[in-house]
Scaffold this motif. Structure first.
Motif, PDB file in Angstrom:
ATOM      1  N   GLY A  38      -1.879  -2.556   1.194  1.00  0.00           N
ATOM      2  CA  GLY A  38      -1.315  -2.483   2.531  1.00  0.00           C
ATOM      3  C   GLY A  38      -2.381  -2.346   3.594  1.00  0.00           C
ATOM      4  O   GLY A  38      -3.590  -2.391   3.311  1.00  0.00           O
ATOM      5  N   PRO A  39      -1.961  -2.168   4.835  1.00  0.00           N
ATOM      6  CA  PRO A  39      -2.926  -1.976   5.930  1.00  0.00           C
ATOM      7  C   PRO A  39      -3.856  -0.802   5.634  1.00  0.00           C
ATOM      8  O   PRO A  39      -3.423   0.231   5.131  1.00  0.00           O
ATOM      9  N   ASP A  40      -5.108  -0.973   5.920  1.00  0.00           N
ATOM     10  CA  ASP A  40      -6.111   0.072   5.697  1.00  0.00           C
ATOM     11  C   ASP A  40      -6.173   0.525   4.239  1.00  0.00           C
ATOM     12  O   ASP A  40      -6.510   1.677   3.944  1.00  0.00           O
ATOM     13  N   GLY A  41      -5.797  -0.354   3.321  1.00  0.00           N
ATOM     14  CA  GLY A  41      -5.892  -0.034   1.903  1.00  0.00           C
ATOM     15  C   GLY A  41      -4.799   0.872   1.377  1.00  0.00           C
ATOM     16  O   GLY A  41      -4.882   1.374   0.252  1.00  0.00           O
ATOM     17  N   GLY A  42      -3.754   1.080   2.174  1.00  0.00           N
ATOM     18  CA  GLY A  42      -2.635   1.927   1.744  1.00  0.00           C
ATOM     19  C   GLY A  42      -1.583   1.147   0.968  1.00  0.00           C
ATOM     20  O   GLY A  42      -1.859   0.094   0.389  1.00  0.00           O
ATOM     21  N   TRP A  43      -0.368   1.659   1.016  1.00  0.00           N
ATOM     22  CA  TRP A  43       0.731   1.039   0.269  1.00  0.00           C
ATOM     23  C   TRP A  43       1.218  -0.239   0.952  1.00  0.00           C
ATOM     24  O   TRP A  43       1.394  -0.274   2.170  1.00  0.00           O
TER      25      TRP A  43
END
Length: 198
Positions: free
Chosen positions: A82-87
């Motif tokens: 996800g965005p910024d390496g999140g979900w």
């Protein structure tokens, strides 16, 4: 009298056998998924192709989030994409009843909740399948969408969904492409937040 009772019992047994034999495997499949409504499970990538590289080793969760008599919504969450390496919470599988069987659609959203340019694609069952596995060949509407967006390689897609006592599996197959993710019913997890846009 004995003969009459025997005949009546035979008729009743025959009626039961007929009902059992004609019970729809699609209804059994749908009911088995619905019985797990509200639950979420951990899973992993079960295929190994270059096209799957970004998902390899990622934490995955499927959540049987909402069920009605005719529709089941199953968000698919992937950590690290996800965005910024999140979900990544962009994907929801939607299985619904039709007059002839079952339908699978893919709802794809951006993080702000807006629909992706390619969304609500999928297909309908072409046969009865089984109580544990259903397949969904690509439909005409999806083929038109794929063609219009330069994704005609997907025009022969066949998706599959399995639910057994052990777990849930989602797959995509076409020539040269075999994608599969598997979720373990023995590994329930806390239900995640709602998918994007829901």
């Amino acid at each position: 009298m004995k003969a009459a009772l025997s005949a009546l019992a035979a008729t009743m047994l025959a009626g039961c056998a007929t009902t059992s034999a004609t019970e729809s495997p699609q209804n059994a499949f749908f009911d088995a998924l619905s019985a797990r409504c509200g639950k979420a499970y951990a899973g992993t990538l079960a295929s190994d192709q270059d096209a799957d590289a970004e998902m390899r080793g990622k934490t995955m969760v499927m959540h049987i989030r909402h069920c009605s008599a005719d529709r089941i919504e199953i968000p698919f969450h992937i950590d690290g994409l996800g965005p910024d390496g999140g979900w990544d919470r962009s994907r929801t599988w939607i299985i619904s009843r039709t007059t002839t069987g079952l339908r699978l659609k893919h709802d794809h959203r951006h993080a702000d909740g807006t629909p992706d340019a390619v969304t609500l694609y999928g297909g309908d069952t072409a046969d009865r399948g089984s109580a544990t596995r259903q397949t969904f060949p690509v439909d005409a509407e999806s083929i038109a969408m794929f063609t219009a967006t330069g994704r005609s390689v997907s025009n022969s897609n066949i998706w599959s969904v399995e639910t057994t006592g052990a777990g849930f599996t989602y797959g995509l197959n076409r020539e040269g492409r075999h994608f599969r993710v598997a979720f373990d019913y023995a590994r329930p997890v806390t239900p995640p937040p709602a998918p994007w846009g829901w």
